[in-house]
Scaffold this active site. Structure first.
Site, PDB file in Angstrom:
ATOM      1  N   ASP A 132       0.827  -1.211   0.000  1.00 33.70           N
ATOM      2  CA  ASP A 132       0.000   0.000   0.000  1.00 33.70           C
ATOM      3  C   ASP A 132       0.861   1.261   0.000  1.00 33.70           C
ATOM      4  O   ASP A 132       0.387   2.343   0.340  1.00 33.70           O
ATOM      5  CB  ASP A 132      -0.927   0.048   1.231  1.00 33.70           C
ATOM      6  N   CYS A 186     -16.247 -16.473 -10.418  1.00 39.71           N
ATOM      7  CA  CYS A 186     -17.307 -16.789  -9.453  1.00 39.71           C
ATOM      8  C   CYS A 186     -18.440 -17.577 -10.095  1.00 39.71           C
ATOM      9  O   CYS A 186     -19.367 -18.008  -9.391  1.00 39.71           O
ATOM     10  CB  CYS A 186     -17.879 -15.502  -8.855  1.00 39.71           C
ATOM     11  N   CYS A 196     -24.697  -8.200   0.675  1.00 44.55           N
ATOM     12  CA  CYS A 196     -24.180  -6.866   0.997  1.00 44.55           C
ATOM     13  C   CYS A 196     -25.268  -6.029   1.684  1.00 44.55           C
ATOM     14  O   CYS A 196     -26.335  -5.803   1.106  1.00 44.55           O
ATOM     15  CB  CYS A 196     -23.694  -6.160  -0.264  1.00 44.55           C
ATOM     16  N   CYS A 212     -20.506   1.405   0.085  1.00 45.65           N
ATOM     17  CA  CYS A 212     -19.792   0.335   0.788  1.00 45.65           C
ATOM     18  C   CYS A 212     -19.538   0.724   2.242  1.00 45.65           C
ATOM     19  O   CYS A 212     -18.921   1.761   2.523  1.00 45.65           O
ATOM     20  CB  CYS A 212     -18.473   0.055   0.078  1.00 45.65           C
ATOM     21  N   CYS A 240     -16.485  -3.947   7.260  1.00 48.35           N
ATOM     22  CA  CYS A 240     -17.609  -4.880   7.105  1.00 48.35           C
ATOM     23  C   CYS A 240     -17.113  -6.093   6.338  1.00 48.35           C
ATOM     24  O   CYS A 240     -16.646  -5.958   5.216  1.00 48.35           O
ATOM     25  CB  CYS A 240     -18.752  -4.196   6.358  1.00 48.35           C
TER      26      CYS A 240
END
Length: 314
Positions: A132, A186, A196, A212, A240
């Site tokens: 990062d 997926c 979500c 989000c 989350c």
């Protein structure tokens, strides 16, 4: 420059495992594929990065890793498991698993610096570790290096292991034989889209960070959040994990062996009362070596006072 012997690649991967990394793969340090660049540009144009304005910066560097290290030939992608050994008790305000223990930036930087020195010693080439700390497209390079694939939840999913992994990269001028990219997807699974809490995910894999909860609770430093956030956040205060917890690939997640990622006492005992009693100095001392520091003292208090008790089965 000729490819080095296979044992050099094997030695690097073996050393990575010894340092606690669960996966290590190599990709040629070529410019990012056009379609991936276009997809990222569309995401920005739609404003889906939300409060993460930094995502708009250094787009040229994100496209070409050789601009971050002159003469770069290889992107070495690394993954380290952070799935918890222990979990918060029910009465604690919820913290995303990635922030349970010591700040992953510190842990990975130490391990990657050690691995980078090892690579320089056995190859005589230059390296640059990135945690990062540079605009590197981590999930893209992890997929190119064969470690895993980018799921609909926008996490890097390692087949058979799941997505609770920190990623890091080492750019090097050593020309290592690339691994085969991971081509899994997926399929028709939409569990994360359906789970979500705030409707931030789409079937096409797009993520709207203006909705989000991880982005809003961590990256948004406004004194107030949109009113709807309080209605869907439950008792979360830092991030989350919902889109990962529901993912079938995480059904067999195993606990990390990295003690630094074990939950601290501060996380295990996090309550609204404790947070409201914290001064700015208390917060700084308590979370000095925690990813929670990014939320900031005022942000954590804001989040705590928005929380609602989780619904329990009758």
């Amino acid at each position: 420059m000729p490819f080095p012997k296979v044992d050099i690649s094997s030695s690097i991967k073996s050393q990575a495992r010894c340092l606690g990394f669960d996966a290590c793969g190599f990709a040629a340090a070529t410019p990012v594929e056009d379609e991936a660049v276009k997809r990222y540009d569309r995401w920005l144009e739609q404003g889906h990065n939300g409060c993460m304005q930094w995502a708009e910066n250094h787009r040229d560097l994100r496209r070409d890793p050789s601009l971050l290290l002159e003469g770069a030939q290889t992107v070495i992608s690394l993954a380290m498991n952070y799935y918890p050994q222990r979990f918060q008790p029910p009465q604690a305000l919820r913290v995303a698993y990635y922030a349970y223990g010591r700040d992953y930036h510190e842990v990975l930087r130490e391990k990657m610096t050690e691995l980078a020195r090892f690579i320089e010693q056995i190859t005589g080439c230059v390296t640059r570790p990135c945690v990062d700390s540079a605009p590197v497209r981590e999930r893209y390079w992890a997929q190119q290096a064969g470690i895993g694939f980018i799921g609909r939840n926008n996490c890097l999913i390692i087949p058979g292991k799941g997505s609770f992994y920190f990623l890091g990269e080492i750019l090097t001028t050593a020309r290592l034989t690339p691994d085969e990219p991971c081509t899994m997807t997926c399929g028709d699974c939409n569990k994360c889209v359906e789970a979500c809490p705030s409707g931030a995910l789409a079937v096409d894999g797009a993520a709207n960070c203006t909705r989000c909860l991880s982005c809003l609770l961590i990256e948004n430093h406004d004194l107030e959040l949109p009113e709807w956030v309080g209605h869907v956040m439950g008792n979360r205060v830092v991030g989350c994990d919902e889109c990962q917890l529901c993912c079938p690939h995480n059904a067999r997640a195993t606990a990390t062996a990295v003690e630094d990622f074990s939950p601290t006492d501060a996380v295990l005992t996090l309550t609204r009362e404790r947070i409201n009693a914290m001064t700015a100095g208390d917060f700084k001392r308590t979370f000095a070596h925690s990813a929670i520091a990014r939320v900031r003292s005022k942000g954590l208090r804001r989040n705590a006072n928005l929380t609602q008790p989780e619904k329990t089965e009758e």
